[in-house]
Motif scaffolding. Structure first.
Motif, short mmCIF file in Angstrom:
data_model
loop_
_atom_site.label_atom_id
_atom_site.label_comp_id
_atom_site.label_asym_id
_atom_site.label_seq_id
_atom_site.Cartn_x
_atom_site.Cartn_y
_atom_site.Cartn_z
N ALA A 13 0.83 -1.20 0.00
CA ALA A 13 0.00 0.00 0.00
C ALA A 13 0.87 1.26 0.00
O ALA A 13 0.58 2.22 -0.73
N ALA A 14 1.93 1.26 0.79
CA ALA A 14 2.83 2.42 0.83
C ALA A 14 3.48 2.64 -0.53
O ALA A 14 3.60 3.79 -0.99
N ALA A 15 3.88 1.57 -1.19
CA ALA A 15 4.50 1.69 -2.52
C ALA A 15 3.52 2.33 -3.50
O ALA A 15 3.88 3.23 -4.27
N ILE A 16 2.28 1.87 -3.48
CA ILE A 16 1.27 2.40 -4.40
C ILE A 16 0.97 3.87 -4.09
O ILE A 16 0.97 4.71 -4.98
N VAL A 17 0.74 4.18 -2.82
CA VAL A 17 0.39 5.55 -2.42
C VAL A 17 1.53 6.51 -2.71
O VAL A 17 1.32 7.59 -3.30
N VAL A 18 2.74 6.15 -2.33
CA VAL A 18 3.89 7.04 -2.56
C VAL A 18 4.08 7.31 -4.04
O VAL A 18 4.29 8.45 -4.46
N SER A 19 4.00 6.27 -4.85
CA SER A 19 4.18 6.46 -6.28
C SER A 19 3.04 7.26 -6.89
O SER A 19 3.27 8.18 -7.68
N TYR A 20 1.83 6.92 -6.56
CA TYR A 20 0.67 7.54 -7.18
C TYR A 20 0.57 9.02 -6.82
O TYR A 20 0.40 9.87 -7.68
N ALA A 30 7.92 -0.41 -7.00
CA ALA A 30 7.30 -1.75 -7.06
C ALA A 30 8.37 -2.83 -7.03
O ALA A 30 8.18 -3.87 -6.40
N SER A 31 9.51 -2.59 -7.68
CA SER A 31 10.61 -3.55 -7.63
C SER A 31 11.10 -3.74 -6.20
O SER A 31 11.31 -4.86 -5.75
N ILE A 32 11.26 -2.63 -5.51
CA ILE A 32 11.70 -2.69 -4.11
C ILE A 32 10.64 -3.41 -3.27
O ILE A 32 10.97 -4.27 -2.44
N CYS A 34 8.50 -5.66 -4.25
CA CYS A 34 8.56 -7.10 -4.55
C CYS A 34 9.70 -7.78 -3.79
O CYS A 34 9.52 -8.88 -3.24
N VAL A 35 10.85 -7.13 -3.74
CA VAL A 35 12.00 -7.71 -3.02
C VAL A 35 11.72 -7.75 -1.52
O VAL A 35 12.01 -8.77 -0.86
N VAL A 36 11.15 -6.70 -0.97
CA VAL A 36 10.84 -6.67 0.47
C VAL A 36 9.81 -7.75 0.82
O VAL A 36 9.99 -8.49 1.79
N VAL A 37 8.76 -7.87 0.03
CA VAL A 37 7.74 -8.89 0.28
C VAL A 37 8.36 -10.28 0.16
O VAL A 37 8.08 -11.17 0.96
N TYR A 38 9.24 -10.47 -0.82
CA TYR A 38 9.94 -11.75 -0.98
C TYR A 38 10.76 -12.07 0.27
O TYR A 38 10.71 -13.19 0.78
N MET A 39 11.47 -11.08 0.80
CA MET A 39 12.29 -11.31 2.00
C MET A 39 11.41 -11.62 3.21
O MET A 39 11.74 -12.48 4.02
N ILE A 40 10.27 -10.94 3.32
CA ILE A 40 9.33 -11.23 4.41
C ILE A 40 8.82 -12.66 4.29
O ILE A 40 8.76 -13.40 5.28
N MET A 41 8.46 -13.06 3.06
CA MET A 41 7.96 -14.42 2.84
C MET A 41 9.00 -15.46 3.20
O MET A 41 8.68 -16.47 3.82
N ILE A 42 10.24 -15.24 2.79
CA ILE A 42 11.32 -16.18 3.08
C ILE A 42 11.54 -16.29 4.59
O ILE A 42 11.67 -17.37 5.14
N ALA A 43 11.55 -15.14 5.26
CA ALA A 43 11.81 -15.12 6.70
C ALA A 43 10.69 -15.75 7.52
O ALA A 43 10.93 -16.29 8.59
N THR A 44 9.46 -15.69 6.99
CA THR A 44 8.31 -16.13 7.78
C THR A 44 7.56 -17.32 7.19
O THR A 44 6.57 -17.77 7.78
N VAL A 87 12.62 -6.65 -15.77
CA VAL A 87 11.68 -6.11 -16.76
C VAL A 87 11.07 -4.81 -16.26
O VAL A 87 10.95 -3.84 -17.02
N LEU A 88 10.70 -4.76 -14.99
CA LEU A 88 10.15 -3.53 -14.44
C LEU A 88 11.14 -2.37 -14.56
O LEU A 88 10.77 -1.26 -14.92
N ILE A 89 12.40 -2.64 -14.27
CA ILE A 89 13.40 -1.57 -14.31
C ILE A 89 13.79 -1.22 -15.74
O ILE A 89 13.84 -0.04 -16.11
N MET A 90 14.04 -2.22 -16.57
CA MET A 90 14.53 -1.95 -17.92
C MET A 90 13.43 -1.45 -18.86
O MET A 90 13.66 -0.53 -19.64
N ILE A 91 12.28 -2.06 -18.84
CA ILE A 91 11.22 -1.70 -19.78
C ILE A 91 10.17 -0.83 -19.10
O ILE A 91 9.72 0.16 -19.66
N GLY A 92 9.79 -1.22 -17.89
CA GLY A 92 8.76 -0.46 -17.18
C GLY A 92 9.14 0.98 -16.96
O GLY A 92 8.33 1.89 -17.14
N LEU A 93 10.39 1.23 -16.60
CA LEU A 93 10.85 2.60 -16.34
C LEU A 93 10.75 3.45 -17.61
O LEU A 93 10.29 4.59 -17.56
#
Length: 168
Positions: A13-20, A30-32, A34-44, A87-93
């Motif tokens: 939600a913070a990523a969406i609100v800050v960007s929008y 969004a890339s960040i 995705c990485v943060v959510v991935y790290m949370i998933m791995i840790a928990t 893809v998000l960084i190279m094409i999305g940007l």
């Protein structure tokens, strides 16, 4: 709802609100996220709590998975996360700079929603679940190809660079 899922939802939600509202690049944010959510998933070990399954549409307590599944990635295949982020960084940007951040955020979320609902329609009676930003990224790629079909970009197949070619 598990604490790790709630934290992930706050990150998303913070990523969406800050960007929008601030106009900060959603491709990067969004890339960040995705990485943060991935790290949370791995840790928990919460992938099953963040993955979307068609039956979640009938359970109001699991509707959040429509959103979390767009940012979560399987811990078994880190390459999925890496390719989505690249893809998000190279094409999305590049696309985001042309259409503006707000429109990009809306296209990303709408494409992710359509991808998730399409999965549900195709696999309704299947217990399979889905994670990843692929539906949203396909929408971004489709939007870019539709609006700028002759734009030339360098791409990669694995780690092998290809010469610039039309985005379509």
């Amino acid at each position: 709802m598990e604490t790790a899922v709630a934290i992930s939802l706050v990150v998303i939600a913070a990523a969406i609100v800050v960007s929008y509202w601030k106009g900060i690049s959603f491709s990067i944010i969004a890339s960040i996220a995705c990485v943060v959510v991935y790290m949370i998933m791995i840790a928990t070990d919460t992938i099953s709590s963040m993955a979307f399954a068609p039956r979640d549409l009938t359970d109001p307590g699991r509707l959040y998975t429509i959103l979390t599944s767009m940012f979560a990635h399987s811990e078994l295949n880190m390459w999925h996360l890496i390719y989505n982020v690249l893809v998000l960084i190279m094409i999305g940007l590049a696309f985001e700079q042309r259409i503006a951040t707000r429109q990009f955020v809306l296209l990303y979320l709408l494409s992710g929603l359509v991808g998730t609902l399409t999965f549900a329609a195709i696999r309704w009676n299947d217990p399979a679940a889905v994670v990843g930003a692929s539906g949203a990224i396909m929408g971004i790629l489709g939007g870019f190809a539709r609006l700028y079909p002759r734009e030339r970009m360098s791409m990669f197949v694995g780690f092998v660079p290809l010469p610039p070619m039309p985005i379509w």
